[in-house]
Design a protein around this motif. Structure first.
Motif, PDB file in Angstrom:
ATOM      1  N   TYR B 191       0.855  -1.182   0.000  1.00 40.09           N
ATOM      2  CA  TYR B 191       0.000   0.000   0.000  1.00 40.09           C
ATOM      3  C   TYR B 191       0.885   1.223   0.000  1.00 40.09           C
ATOM      4  CZ  TYR B 191      -4.215  -2.662   0.905  1.00 40.09           C
ATOM      5  OH  TYR B 191      -5.259  -3.517   0.785  1.00 40.09           O
ATOM      6  N   PRO B 192       0.560   2.218  -0.834  1.00 38.84           N
ATOM      7  CA  PRO B 192       1.357   3.440  -0.807  1.00 38.84           C
ATOM      8  C   PRO B 192       1.260   4.092   0.572  1.00 38.84           C
ATOM      9  CG  PRO B 192      -0.145   3.421  -2.706  1.00 38.84           C
ATOM     10  CD  PRO B 192      -0.538   2.275  -1.811  1.00 38.84           C
ATOM     11  N   SER B 193       2.403   4.521   1.094  1.00 41.65           N
ATOM     12  CA  SER B 193       2.391   5.223   2.372  1.00 41.65           C
ATOM     13  C   SER B 193       1.994   6.677   2.113  1.00 41.65           C
ATOM     14  CB  SER B 193       3.787   5.189   3.002  1.00 41.65           C
ATOM     15  OG  SER B 193       4.687   5.896   2.159  1.00 41.65           O
ATOM     16  N   PHE B 194       1.670   7.393   3.187  1.00 44.03           N
ATOM     17  CA  PHE B 194       1.329   8.804   3.036  1.00 44.03           C
ATOM     18  C   PHE B 194       2.497   9.571   2.418  1.00 44.03           C
ATOM     19  CE2 PHE B 194       1.244  13.179   4.726  1.00 44.03           C
ATOM     20  CZ  PHE B 194       0.061  13.586   4.131  1.00 44.03           C
ATOM     21  N   LYS B 195       3.693   9.218   2.893  1.00 43.02           N
ATOM     22  CA  LYS B 195       4.903   9.845   2.366  1.00 43.02           C
ATOM     23  C   LYS B 195       5.048   9.552   0.875  1.00 43.02           C
ATOM     24  CE  LYS B 195       9.728   9.774   3.399  1.00 43.02           C
ATOM     25  NZ  LYS B 195      10.715   8.805   3.890  1.00 43.02           N
ATOM     26  N   GLY B 196       4.774   8.301   0.518  1.00 44.02           N
ATOM     27  CA  GLY B 196       4.855   7.894  -0.879  1.00 44.02           C
ATOM     28  C   GLY B 196       3.880   8.659  -1.752  1.00 44.02           C
ATOM     29  N   ILE B 197       2.674   8.835  -1.232  1.00 38.47           N
ATOM     30  CA  ILE B 197       1.639   9.542  -1.990  1.00 38.47           C
ATOM     31  C   ILE B 197       2.048  10.992  -2.214  1.00 38.47           C
ATOM     32  CG2 ILE B 197      -0.755  10.387  -1.886  1.00 38.47           C
ATOM     33  CD1 ILE B 197      -1.364   7.738  -0.286  1.00 38.47           C
ATOM     34  N   MET B 198       2.608  11.612  -1.171  1.00 39.33           N
ATOM     35  CA  MET B 198       3.055  13.007  -1.296  1.00 39.33           C
ATOM     36  C   MET B 198       4.206  13.099  -2.300  1.00 39.33           C
ATOM     37  SD  MET B 198       0.866  14.432   0.460  1.00 39.33           S
ATOM     38  CE  MET B 198       1.407  16.155   0.355  1.00 39.33           C
ATOM     39  N   ALA B 199       5.152  12.165  -2.185  1.00 43.75           N
ATOM     40  CA  ALA B 199       6.327  12.187  -3.068  1.00 43.75           C
ATOM     41  C   ALA B 199       5.927  11.970  -4.529  1.00 43.75           C
ATOM     42  CB  ALA B 199       7.327  11.122  -2.627  1.00 43.75           C
ATOM     43  N   ALA B 200       4.899  11.136  -4.744  1.00 46.05           N
ATOM     44  CA  ALA B 200       4.484  10.785  -6.103  1.00 46.05           C
ATOM     45  C   ALA B 200       4.038  12.008  -6.891  1.00 46.05           C
ATOM     46  CB  ALA B 200       3.361   9.754  -6.052  1.00 46.05           C
ATOM     47  N   LYS B 201       3.517  13.005  -6.168  1.00 43.74           N
ATOM     48  CA  LYS B 201       2.996  14.201  -6.843  1.00 43.74           C
ATOM     49  C   LYS B 201       4.069  14.952  -7.604  1.00 43.74           C
ATOM     50  CE  LYS B 201      -0.945  14.731  -3.843  1.00 43.74           C
ATOM     51  NZ  LYS B 201      -1.583  15.378  -2.739  1.00 43.74           N
ATOM     52  N   SER B 202       5.314  14.832  -7.145  1.00 43.07           N
ATOM     53  CA  SER B 202       6.373  15.592  -7.816  1.00 43.07           C
ATOM     54  C   SER B 202       7.307  14.705  -8.635  1.00 43.07           C
ATOM     55  CB  SER B 202       7.170  16.398  -6.780  1.00 43.07           C
ATOM     56  OG  SER B 202       7.662  15.509  -5.803  1.00 43.07           O
TER      57      SER B 202
END
Lengths: 321, 264
Positions: B191-202
């Motif tokens: 599962y994508p972590s919250f950190k991963g989700i934020m990082a994915a945006k950029s």
């Protein structure tokens, strides 16, 4: 105008031709004047495919230990390029069939018509019938160019039937240089032991799905299957969840089954699953959701809890035997 | 020994399978409007790629996808899982693309993504399920291939795959680079972590057109299809059966039917 020549990819294990190949041969000889098979199995299948209507075995040699996609596609494409090809090549939707179809389609730059359950002659060209949305709609597609038609046919679409033909003549079909594409080799084979009837052949199939709740409850499916001399099956959901191996999977991605009786326990009936079992002669479904799509194809539907219905059913059957 | 490896994963963004599909009455192809999600079938390849890069001790996972209207929502899911970057092909001329057109585009996009040691795909998509794209890509790139992998290991630069068969599985070896299709369910996608989700945006998504890839628009999509749908018909429906509410005695109905069918 009719289709003049069809090639069927013949798959065989230990010299025994696959049922799916025989099914396709039955349809092919209905559609074309000449039916020939292409195979890596060699001359030993000539009698069996001849009895099913093929007049020639095009034997592709030197494939021992190789994955068959690249060499078989290479041999077929070379024959087509040399002007010796058929009007259409038919293959089963099998591991090998899909590999050959994909590579061949690139080699001759022609599309593949996939998931075909029936073939019809449309003004001298073959057209494939493909069910979509779990089988509620049929789409009929044909090729618009004069290239060789490539079709992937689903298992159990036709009934295998002998034609009484003589043994097929055998000819070699050579494999051109494949470069890197033929580099994958099989180093060993593992057969997973399974007891009881196989999913393909069983007259009765008992399949379980996510509605069973947890892995341990699949035992109910196994117990019921044993009592009915049935093959145990599964929906993709519980295969993906790791409850049972992939070889249990019934559906679009797994096996297509057409038993006399199919019992679906805790299976909602996603399109993926319905495609693989909708052709069963009789269907019994047990599911707690009255709206589950499985009930639309069921002869008998029990809206109830599998954890209650299955143990009672098993008990009743044990009492009878 | 490989020091790190780069893996390209082909992913498809599809309409949510929970929403029933429909055909566009004008074109008889699947409607693809509305929000797209990452095809669940592809999440296994993404997970496998991340694990292989991890084991190799370096390298990165690059996604390759083709979708209408520059759709990225499914890609962001895979980027959030840990993929480093993506190449996305969008072009109006791709409407009506069949498997062969799709493969031609993906093959070019894979080359654009840079040197890859391994290219992973699913065995088939959940919405089109032709199942021929992996081999088509391999042939277009002139690479060896292994379909239906349940386990992948890299041993001294050699690819080792457990390949699903009718009877069990085969151990298959191949040199790299190679194309491998991954069977659904063989790994547990993270599962994508919250950190991963934020990082994915950029994370970078290279958005390209057919022209960028040097593909002639007349060779793909409707123009390059080479097939036509001649009829769409309602399939024969099964006659509805008896549906009953279990009152504790529902099992008896099953027993009766089993007896009637002479199964018992």
């Amino acid at each position: 105008m009719t289709v003049s020549k069809i090639w069927v990819l013949a798959e065989a294990t230990d010299g025994k031709v696959a049922t799916t190949t025989l099914e396709i041969l039955a349809k092919a000889r209905e559609l074309a004047d000449t039916v020939e098979v292409v195979t890596a199995a060699g001359a030993e299948i000539a009698t069996e495919v001849g009895a099913h209507g093929a007049t020639k075995v095009l034997a592709v040699g030197g494939t021992d230990g190789k994955l068959l996609g690249a060499p078989l596609a290479g041999a077929i494409a070379a024959a087509i390029e040399a002007g010796n090809g058929p009007d259409a090549v038919l293959m089963a939707t099998s591991y090998t069939g899909r590999d050959v179809a994909g590579r061949l389609s690139v080699k001759i730059d022609a599309p593949v018509i996939t998931n075909v359950v029936d073939l019809v002659d449309s003004d001298g060209r073959l057209a494939g019938v493909e069910p979509i949305f779990g089988g509620v709609t049929d789409v009929i597609t044909k090729f618009t160019t004069d290239k060789v038609g490539i079709f992937l046919v689903r298992p159990k679409s036709f009934a295998a039937e002998e034609s009484g033909g003589a043994a097929a003549a055998v000819e070699e079909l050579s494999v051109p240089d494949l470069g890197a594409t033929g580099a994958a080799v099989v180093t060993s084979r593992f057969v997973e032991e399974k007891t009881g009837p196989s999913l393909d052949e069983a007259a009765v199939v008992v399949a379980g799905g996510r509605g069973l709740g947890e892995k341990e409850n699949y035992q109910l499916v196994e117990d019921l299957a044993k009592l009915l001399q049935a093959a145990p099956g599964a929906s993709r959901a519980i295969v993906d969840a790791g409850w049972v191996p992939y070889s249990y999977q019934v559906g679009q991605t797994g096996k297509v089954v057409k038993p006399t009786l199919y019992i679906a326990a805790g299976i909602s009936g996603a399109t993926q699953h319905l495609v693989g079992m909708k052709g069963s002669k009789n269907i019994i479904a047990i599911n707690k959701d009255a709206e589950a799509p499985i009930f639309a194809v069921s002869d008998l539907g029990i809206v109830g809890d599998v954890h209650k219905v299955l143990p009672k059913l098993i008990e009743a059957l044990q009492a009878r035997s | 020994m490989l020091l790190g490896m780069n893996v390209v994963v082909c992913v498809k963004q599809i309409p949510d399978p929970a929403d029933p599909g429909a055909l566009d009455p004008q074109t008889n192809t699947l409607k693809r409007d509305g929000k797209l999600i990452l095809d669940e079938s592809d999440s296994y390849g993404v997970e496998m790629a991340l694990q292989l890069v991890d084991t190799a001790g370096g390298g990165e996972v690059t996604l390759v996808s083709m979708a209408p209207n520059g759709e990225v929502s499914g890609l962001r899911t895979a980027l959030a899982m840990g993929a480093a970057k993506a190449v996305l092909v969008s072009d109006d001329a791709l409407a009506g693309s069949d498997a062969l057109s799709t493969s031609k585009v993906l093959a070019k996009a894979i080359q654009r993504a840079g040197e890859a040691d391994l290219i992973l795909t699913a065995t088939e998509s959940s919405d089109g399920y032709t199942g021929v794209v992996p081999e088509q890509i391999a042939e277009l790139l002139q690479l060896p291939s292994v379909t239906f992998a349940k386990e992948i290991t890299i041993d001294g630069g050699t690819l080792k795959v457990q390949r699903q068969t009718e009877a069990g599985y085969d151990e298959v070896e191949s040199p790299l680079p190679a194309v491998v299709s991954v069977t659904a369910g063989v790994v547990e996608p993270r599962y994508p972590s919250f950190k991963g989700i934020m990082a994915a945006k950029s994370k970078p998504v290279d958005q390209v057109t057919l022209a960028d890839l040097g593909i002639d628009p007349s060779s793909v999509g409707w123009a390059g299809g080479g097939q036509e749908i001649i009829e769409v018909a309602q399939a024969e429906a099964r006659a509805g059966g008896t549906i009953i509410e279990d009152d504790g005695e529902g099992f008896q109905k099953v027993v009766d039917l089993l007896a009637e069918l002479k199964v018992i």
